[in-house]
Enzyme design. Structure first.
Site, PDB file in Angstrom:
ATOM      1  N   ASP A 134      12.180   1.316 -15.111  1.00  0.00           N
ATOM      2  CA  ASP A 134      11.149   0.843 -16.381  1.00  0.00           C
ATOM      3  C   ASP A 134      10.889   1.748 -17.174  1.00  0.00           C
ATOM      4  OD1 ASP A 134       9.498   1.841 -14.308  1.00  0.00           O
ATOM      5  OD2 ASP A 134       7.951   0.324 -14.917  1.00  0.00           O
ATOM      6  N   LEU A 175       2.924  -4.269  -4.331  1.00  0.00           N
ATOM      7  CA  LEU A 175       2.598  -5.887  -4.955  1.00  0.00           C
ATOM      8  C   LEU A 175       1.950  -5.574  -6.225  1.00  0.00           C
ATOM      9  CD1 LEU A 175       1.999  -8.271  -2.059  1.00  0.00           C
ATOM     10  CD2 LEU A 175       4.038  -7.458  -3.309  1.00  0.00           C
ATOM     11  N   GLY A 210      -1.809  -1.240  -2.534  1.00  0.00           N
ATOM     12  CA  GLY A 210      -1.002  -0.125  -2.273  1.00  0.00           C
ATOM     13  C   GLY A 210      -0.076  -0.459  -1.468  1.00  0.00           C
ATOM     14  N   ASP A 232       5.051  -4.002 -14.756  1.00  0.00           N
ATOM     15  CA  ASP A 232       3.968  -4.412 -13.785  1.00  0.00           C
ATOM     16  C   ASP A 232       3.078  -5.668 -14.839  1.00  0.00           C
ATOM     17  OD1 ASP A 232       5.006  -3.068 -12.153  1.00  0.00           O
ATOM     18  OD2 ASP A 232       3.739  -1.729 -11.813  1.00  0.00           O
TER      19      ASP A 232
HETATM   20  P1  ADP Z   1      -0.772  -1.133  -5.742  1.00  0.00           P
HETATM   21  O1  ADP Z   1      -0.855  -1.447  -7.460  1.00  0.00           O
HETATM   22  O2  ADP Z   1       0.744  -1.255  -5.506  1.00  0.00           O
HETATM   23  O3  ADP Z   1      -1.290  -2.302  -5.032  1.00  0.00           O
HETATM   24  P2  ADP Z   1      -2.041   1.030  -6.635  1.00  0.00           P
HETATM   25  O4  ADP Z   1      -2.523   2.239  -5.880  1.00  0.00           O
HETATM   26  O5  ADP Z   1      -1.467   1.182  -7.778  1.00  0.00           O
HETATM   27  O6  ADP Z   1      -1.225   0.105  -5.613  1.00  0.00           O
HETATM   28  O7  ADP Z   1      -3.537   0.001  -6.896  1.00  0.00           O
HETATM   29  C1  ADP Z   1      -4.226  -0.270  -5.768  1.00  0.00           C
HETATM   30  C2  ADP Z   1      -5.657   0.235  -6.237  1.00  0.00           C
HETATM   31  O8  ADP Z   1      -6.047  -0.964  -7.263  1.00  0.00           O
HETATM   32  C3  ADP Z   1      -6.759   0.348  -5.157  1.00  0.00           C
HETATM   33  O9  ADP Z   1      -6.831   1.306  -4.230  1.00  0.00           O
HETATM   34  C4  ADP Z   1      -8.094   0.001  -5.898  1.00  0.00           C
HETATM   35  O10 ADP Z   1      -8.519   0.921  -6.695  1.00  0.00           O
HETATM   36  C5  ADP Z   1      -7.262  -0.958  -7.220  1.00  0.00           C
HETATM   37  N1  ADP Z   1      -7.578  -2.356  -6.774  1.00  0.00           N
HETATM   38  C6  ADP Z   1      -6.777  -3.369  -6.540  1.00  0.00           C
HETATM   39  N2  ADP Z   1      -7.315  -4.485  -6.175  1.00  0.00           N
HETATM   40  C7  ADP Z   1      -8.538  -4.282  -6.118  1.00  0.00           C
HETATM   41  C8  ADP Z   1      -9.551  -5.258  -5.997  1.00  0.00           C
HETATM   42  N3  ADP Z   1      -9.603  -6.422  -5.593  1.00  0.00           N
HETATM   43  N4  ADP Z   1     -10.952  -4.671  -5.947  1.00  0.00           N
HETATM   44  C9  ADP Z   1     -11.267  -3.576  -6.271  1.00  0.00           C
HETATM   45  N5  ADP Z   1     -10.016  -2.621  -6.670  1.00  0.00           N
HETATM   46  C10 ADP Z   1      -9.045  -3.060  -6.358  1.00  0.00           C
HETATM   47 MG    MG Z   2      -0.336  -0.043  -8.999  1.00  0.00          MG
END
Ligand code: ADP
Ligand code: MG
Length: 404
Positions: A48, A137, A134, A184
């Site tokens: 991407d 997804l 993380g 994404d």
């Molecule tokens: P992915 O996007 O693959 O799930 P990332 O590390 O890019 O992993 O993003 C995950 C981060 O997004 C979490 O560590 C948190 O900081 C934030 N996040 C995602 N969902 C929530 C939520 N419901 N509440 C608070 N923060 C969230």
């Molecule tokens: Mg992410």
């Protein structure tokens, strides 16, 4: 705006849950609920940000944000159920990132609105989620897009179609410090129920391709592993791709063909050559995968997934032993066991694998792979894997209004 996804149980349950959690926290009804799905990329790994061709699919795990206007002007109060934490943003001042990482995804989106001159009223929002974070997804893009949706709904200002995912991508770059591509935020915003989203990251054109839901299913198996090096290695891969483009005088690796690459072998070190080879071949594989899916040639489509995984492992070098193990357990089940193909998805160094499976056998496929992997993994003190059958779901470009 009206919702068109209300018949999915997961969405309905999550929707009701976020309303009652909002009521409990803020002692009032929310005015709106904004919903954004998670996504997995079926094929087109690490292309991407090379202006390549990707095939994400939104899955039935969601971020739910309930919100409403408050009496206090210029104050945005945010609460996350998952983090069990609240914070407040002063909407009359410029917004900047803080050390509390999760808040930056929300702050970045708020900043995007304010910096476009959009006046936001004081409001209260509550974030709930069924997306494991993380795990590949894209809970981060889902959080950003759902945040943009609730800000639009409460303020009454609707962004132009492509501006929303761009604003969210910018939030991820500048506030979360993740230099992600556009895939994404685009897929989370624009996916259609029952479809894969063929996205050309070069011109941002989109084709919705049906996922044959009657015969096929997509299993997502989460390794629950996240290796420390993932962020640094991601940046290194990006730089490597950019430097190959520069060396070869191209705008991006999208403009590279296999014959051009072969002729340039002498100009590139081994790792750079392998990275570029992955990108060129992966773009071809994505298009082939789509063609095989359209022709109902499931085994060939599955083969593209295996090849993609092998290339990410050997050429782009972003896999890890846990992801390789899960793919091998899937392969061992084979077509007789209902498995058509498998690959790692997401940035790599942990996260999830996806398995293309026959619909009827999909639940068994998930339990068998998880069981086989966990038996071996337990002896190596690895986290236990878990999985689910994902349903291709609608994107977040719909915000549901609550009457009242
Ligand atoms: P992915 O996007 O693959 O799930 P990332 O590390 O890019 O992993 O993003 C995950 C981060 O997004 C979490 O560590 C948190 O900081 C934030 N996040 C995602 N969902 C929530 C939520 N419901 N509440 C608070 N923060 C969230
Ligand atoms: Mg992410």
């Amino acid at each position: 705006m009206n919702a068109d996804f209300s018949d999915e149980n997961g969405v309905d349950i999550g929707h009701e849950a976020v309303i009652s959690k909002f009521k409990k926290r803020f002692n009032r009804n929310p005015d709106f609920v904004s919903i954004a799905p998670g996504r997995v990329n079926l094929i087109g790994g690490h292309v991407d940000y090379n202006s390549g061709i990707v095939l994400p699919i939104a899955v039935d795990r969601h971020t739910f944000i309930a919100g409403g206007k408050s009496d206090e002007a210029d104050v945005l109060t945010v609460h996350s159920i998952r983090e069990n934490e609240s914070f407040v943003v002063d909407l009359s001042c410029p917004v900047s990132p803080t050390k509390v990482n999760w808040t930056n995804y929300v702050r970045g989106v708020v900043h995007g609105f304010l910096s476009r001159g959009i006046k936001l009223p004081g409001m209260e929002i509550l974030i709930d989620s069924t997306i494991p974070s993380g795990s590949g997804l894209s809970s981060s893009a889902s959080l950003e897009v759902a945040t943009a949706g609730i800000l639009e709904a409460v303020s009454g200002v609707v962004l132009k179609e492509n501006e929303k995912p761009r604003l969210c991508q910018q939030a991820e770059h500048e506030f979360a410090n993740v230099p992600c591509g556009i895939m994404d935020q685009f897929s989370v915003s624009f996916a259609k129920r029952g479809c894969m989203l063929l996205l050309d990251c070069c011109d941002e054109s989109v084709e919705h391709v049906e996922f044959n839901h009657d015969q096929l299913a997509l299993a997502v198996i989460n390794s629950h592993v996240r290796h420390e090096l993932s962020q640094g290695e991601y940046a290194i891969r990006r730089q490597r791709c950019e430097s190959v483009s520069k060396t070869l005088g191209l705008e991006s690796l999208r403009d590279l063909t296999w014959s051009m690459l072969e002729q340039s072998r002498g100009q590139l070190d081994d790792l750079s050559f392998l990275c570029a080879e992955h990108v060129v071949r992966e773009n071809e594989r994505t298009l082939n995968f789509v063609q095989y899916m359209k022709n109902s040639d499931w085994l060939q489509a599955g083969e593209m997934l295996y090849q993609s995984h092998a290339s990410l492992r050997e050429k782009f070098q972003v896999s890890c032993v846990e992801l390789d193990g899960l793919v091998e357990f899937a392969r061992e089940l084979g077509p007789e066991g209902g498995v058509l193909g498998a690959r790692m998805t997401g940035a790599g160094f942990g996260g999830s694998v996806i398995v293309l499976a026959e619909r009827e056998k999909a639940s068994n496929v998930v339990s068998k792979i998880v069981e086989d992997y966990n038996q071996i993994g337990a002896t190596l003190a690895r986290p236990r894997a878990s999985g689910f059958v994902a349903e291709p779901t609608a994107g977040a470009n719909v915000t549901r209004f609550i009457v009242g």
